[in-house]
Write a protein that holds these residues in place. Structure first.
Motif, mmCIF file in Angstrom:
data_model
loop_
_atom_site.group_PDB
_atom_site.id
_atom_site.type_symbol
_atom_site.label_atom_id
_atom_site.label_comp_id
_atom_site.label_asym_id
_atom_site.label_seq_id
_atom_site.Cartn_x
_atom_site.Cartn_y
_atom_site.Cartn_z
ATOM 1 N N TYR A 150 7.446 -11.347 1.690
ATOM 2 C CA TYR A 150 7.137 -10.082 1.018
ATOM 3 C C TYR A 150 6.731 -9.053 2.059
ATOM 4 C CZ TYR A 150 7.105 -13.154 -2.983
ATOM 5 O OH TYR A 150 7.478 -14.067 -3.926
ATOM 6 N N ASP A 151 7.155 -7.799 1.831
ATOM 7 C CA ASP A 151 6.747 -6.759 2.780
ATOM 8 C C ASP A 151 5.364 -6.210 2.376
ATOM 9 O OD1 ASP A 151 7.082 -4.965 0.696
ATOM 10 O OD2 ASP A 151 9.004 -4.180 1.419
ATOM 11 N N GLN A 162 4.511 -3.637 0.916
ATOM 12 C CA GLN A 162 4.441 -3.086 -0.451
ATOM 13 C C GLN A 162 4.548 -4.180 -1.521
ATOM 14 O OE1 GLN A 162 6.473 -1.318 1.953
ATOM 15 N NE2 GLN A 162 4.611 -0.103 2.168
ATOM 16 N N ASN A 191 7.207 -6.142 -1.861
ATOM 17 C CA ASN A 191 8.597 -6.381 -2.267
ATOM 18 C C ASN A 191 9.153 -7.630 -1.591
ATOM 19 O OD1 ASN A 191 8.851 -3.892 -3.771
ATOM 20 N ND2 ASN A 191 8.823 -2.858 -1.785
ATOM 21 N N ASN A 192 10.029 -8.311 -2.318
ATOM 22 C CA ASN A 192 10.690 -9.498 -1.773
ATOM 23 C C ASN A 192 11.543 -9.141 -0.559
ATOM 24 O OD1 ASN A 192 13.673 -11.083 -2.367
ATOM 25 N ND2 ASN A 192 11.900 -12.300 -1.844
#
Ligand SMILES: Cc1cc2nc3c(=O)[nH]c(=O)nc-3n(C[C@H](O)[C@H](O)[C@H](O)COP(=O)(O)O)c2cc1C
Length: 201
Positions: A116-117, A119, A121-122
């Motif tokens: 995950y980043d 933020q 997000n995947n």
């Protein structure tokens, strides 16, 4: 040198039509990519253990301690590092054999095959640009009225998106247990498609 990882989930072994199709693909791929190397994971021989409570607990403990180099994660590292991935699995109960699901649970490890980043997000972490599922089916699940019931290729395609593998492909020979069909003709046609796909995979 390109590393092709071959995941063999063909439970019927050398009697398996799926495995015959996969071997044809791999032979042609090797001919077209003489410098390439094929590594096979035979799930019927290697038999990764399902994630029973104690296995999951051990995995969580190792992961939380940052021990991602533990042998528990070897399969995940191998999958993440491959350049090309071929999965051979017959169509069972509208998807694939449980041994493949066990393998997928084993390789789906945060910070190895996906993450995950900042933020949330995947982010896919696998190196492979392409994954090919080779399968054979008793019935035909590519028809408008049956395609919705097919959950093997669709699951792998979705996982590819999670792992960051851009191209998901499927080579399927279908209707092989339908008495109205000419099985040899269906398989021969699929072998031809295997040859063509192997050239450019
Ligand atoms: C346990 C089991 C479950 C199966 N489930 C399905 C199914 O849901 N739909 C279908 O069309 N064929 C089903 N089949 C038929 C297989 O998909 C078909 O025979 C296939 O070619 C077998 O591949 P193999 O020769 O590589 O073992 C099933 C076969 C087995 C043994």
């Amino acid at each position: 040198m390109e590393q092709l990882l071959f995941i063999n989930a063909c439970v019927r072994g050398e009697r398996s039509r799926t495995l015959k199709l996969a071997r044809r693909f791999l032979d042609r791929w090797q001919q077209a990519h003489p410098d390439g190397a094929v590594t096979e994971v035979d799930l019927c021989k290697d038999r990764p253990v399902p994630q029973y409570p104690e296995v999951l607990a051990e995995r969580d403990e190792l992961w939380n301690a940052g021990k991602l180099d533990d042998p528990m994660f070897d399969l995940a590292h191998q999958f993440a590092a491959a350049d090309r991935i071929v999965v051979a699995a017959p169509f069972w109960d509208l998807s694939f054999p449980a041994i493949l699901k066990i393998y997928l649970e084993r390789i789906s490890v945060t910070n190895i095959t996906f993450g995950y980043d900042e933020q949330g997000n995947n982010v896919g972490l696998c190196k492979a640009g392409k994954l090919l599922l080779i399968t054979t089916r008793g019935g035909n699940f590519s028809l408008p009225e049956t395609a919705w019931m097919e959950m093997g290729a669709r699951q792998l395609e979705a996982l590819c998106a999670m792992y960051g593998i851009d191209s998901f492909q499927c080579l399927a020979a279908e209707g092989l247990d339908d008495i109205r069909n000419d099985k040899e003709a269906i398989l021969a046609e699929a072998m031809g498609r295997a040859d063509a796909m192997a050239e450019v995979f």
